[in-house]
Design an enzyme around this catalytic site. Structure first.
Site, PDB file in Angstrom:
ATOM      1  N   HIS A  75      -0.131   7.331   8.691  1.00  0.00           N
ATOM      2  CA  HIS A  75       1.096   6.327   8.418  1.00  0.00           C
ATOM      3  C   HIS A  75       1.141   5.185   9.266  1.00  0.00           C
ATOM      4  O   HIS A  75       1.207   5.276  10.371  1.00  0.00           O
ATOM      5  CB  HIS A  75       2.255   7.225   8.318  1.00  0.00           C
ATOM      6  CG  HIS A  75       3.521   6.557   7.831  1.00  0.00           C
ATOM      7  ND1 HIS A  75       3.772   6.405   6.570  1.00  0.00           N
ATOM      8  CD2 HIS A  75       4.529   6.147   8.542  1.00  0.00           C
ATOM      9  CE1 HIS A  75       4.593   5.616   6.632  1.00  0.00           C
ATOM     10  NE2 HIS A  75       5.438   5.293   7.638  1.00  0.00           N
ATOM     11  N   GLU A 101       5.095  19.637   2.343  1.00  0.00           N
ATOM     12  CA  GLU A 101       5.397  19.266   1.056  1.00  0.00           C
ATOM     13  C   GLU A 101       6.364  18.158   1.028  1.00  0.00           C
ATOM     14  O   GLU A 101       6.694  17.851   0.119  1.00  0.00           O
ATOM     15  CB  GLU A 101       6.315  20.525   0.515  1.00  0.00           C
ATOM     16  CG  GLU A 101       4.897  21.661   0.208  1.00  0.00           C
ATOM     17  CD  GLU A 101       5.376  22.940  -0.366  1.00  0.00           C
ATOM     18  OE1 GLU A 101       6.582  22.875  -0.647  1.00  0.00           O
ATOM     19  OE2 GLU A 101       4.860  23.740   0.019  1.00  0.00           O
ATOM     20  N   GLY A 102       6.703  17.600   2.093  1.00  0.00           N
ATOM     21  CA  GLY A 102       7.704  16.452   2.308  1.00  0.00           C
ATOM     22  C   GLY A 102       6.955  15.233   2.266  1.00  0.00           C
ATOM     23  O   GLY A 102       5.573  15.072   2.201  1.00  0.00           O
ATOM     24  N   GLU A 114      -5.242   1.858  13.288  1.00  0.00           N
ATOM     25  CA  GLU A 114      -5.386   2.686  12.487  1.00  0.00           C
ATOM     26  C   GLU A 114      -6.828   3.025  12.450  1.00  0.00           C
ATOM     27  O   GLU A 114      -7.253   4.490  12.460  1.00  0.00           O
ATOM     28  CB  GLU A 114      -5.034   2.452  11.122  1.00  0.00           C
ATOM     29  CG  GLU A 114      -3.586   2.193  10.904  1.00  0.00           C
ATOM     30  CD  GLU A 114      -3.529   1.841   9.340  1.00  0.00           C
ATOM     31  OE1 GLU A 114      -2.538   2.757   8.878  1.00  0.00           O
ATOM     32  OE2 GLU A 114      -3.749   0.855   8.765  1.00  0.00           O
TER      33      GLU A 114
HETATM   34  C1  GRF Z   1      -2.927   2.042   5.572  1.00  0.00           C
HETATM   35  O1  GRF Z   1      -2.127   0.994   6.195  1.00  0.00           O
HETATM   36  C2  GRF Z   1      -2.410   3.346   5.944  1.00  0.00           C
HETATM   37  O2  GRF Z   1      -1.615   3.582   6.940  1.00  0.00           O
HETATM   38  C3  GRF Z   1      -1.431   3.694   4.709  1.00  0.00           C
HETATM   39  O3  GRF Z   1      -2.083   3.067   3.578  1.00  0.00           O
HETATM   40  C4  GRF Z   1      -2.942   1.577   4.149  1.00  0.00           C
HETATM   41  C5  GRF Z   1      -4.338   1.909   3.579  1.00  0.00           C
HETATM   42  O4  GRF Z   1      -5.197   0.814   3.865  1.00  0.00           O
HETATM   43  N1  GRF Z   1      -1.262   5.074   4.273  1.00  0.00           N
HETATM   44  P1  GRF Z   1      -6.586   1.068   3.632  1.00  0.00           P
HETATM   45  O5  GRF Z   1      -7.131   1.488   2.092  1.00  0.00           O
HETATM   46  O6  GRF Z   1      -7.279   2.215   4.489  1.00  0.00           O
HETATM   47  O7  GRF Z   1      -7.440  -0.183   3.777  1.00  0.00           O
END
Ligand code: GRF
Length: 193
Positions: A111, A144-145, A176
């Protein structure tokens, strides 16, 4: 050497996080490998990334499988693929309690905010608009949330004064791509999967 853990990666979009996991798993010492990629969006670029890497890439369309049948079809494919972890990487559909209970502590999500702050969609934009000094990235187990499960790893990204939304997005995505492969490795090693 132990067998590597199989991963099923669920995607809906560009798949840059999938790509980061595929890249990490090119190293034979990485403890996981992607066995199947599933999208709910037929034209998702993530499917092309998977196929380019020689990974089975399937689309399960919510138009073809309505209600609980959609999640049942996902479970059927995932279980046939004999994977240990289910990795949500930009999967834009909320999974049913039935699905989540089928894989207890085996589903991970990434996230783009410091949960519990800014759960749900458009988290990067909302943090930027709120002018918080620090946002970040969270990898967590799925319960589940919505974006509520136990945290695995979190990394802060400071927002500089005058930072544009585009620049913040790019900083977040960079984090990420480093954090997700690291979190997957950590779960496998900690839980001896
Ligand atoms: C990412 O920013 C992730 O945190 C969110 O959705 C986005 C997905 O990006 N859950 P990608 O498809 O991996 O480029």
């Amino acid at each position: 050497m132990r067998d590597r853990c199989g991963l099923a990666v669920l995607v809906s979009g560009s798949g840059t996080n999938l790509q980061a996991i595929l890249d990490a798993s090119r190293d034979p010492s990485y403890p996981a490998e992607v066995r199947v990629v599933i999208s709910n969006v037929p034209e998702a670029a993530a499917l092309a990334r998977a196929r380019k890497a020689g990974i089975t890439a399937l689309c399960v369309s919510p138009a073809q499988f309505s209600g609980p049948d959609f999640d049942k079809e996902l479970i059927r494919i995932i279980d046939e693929s004999r994977v240990t972890l289910v990795i949500l990487a930009g999967f834009m559909k909320i999974l049913s309690p039935f699905f989540v209970q089928h894989y207890p502590n085996r589903i991970l999500n990434i996230h783009p905010a410091l949960l519990p702050a800014f759960p749900g969609t458009h988290a990067i934009r909302r943090a930027w608009e709120a002018k918080v000094p620090v946002t970040g990235v969270t990898v967590h187990f799925v319960d589940e949330g919505v974006d509520t499960g136990p945290m695995i790893l979190q990394e802060e990204v400071p927002i500089s004064p005058g930072e544009s939304l585009e620049s913040l997005e790019s900083l977040i995505h960079k984090v990420e791509h480093r954090l997700y492969p690291k979190a997957i490795r950590q779960v496998i090693q900690k839980e001896a999967l």
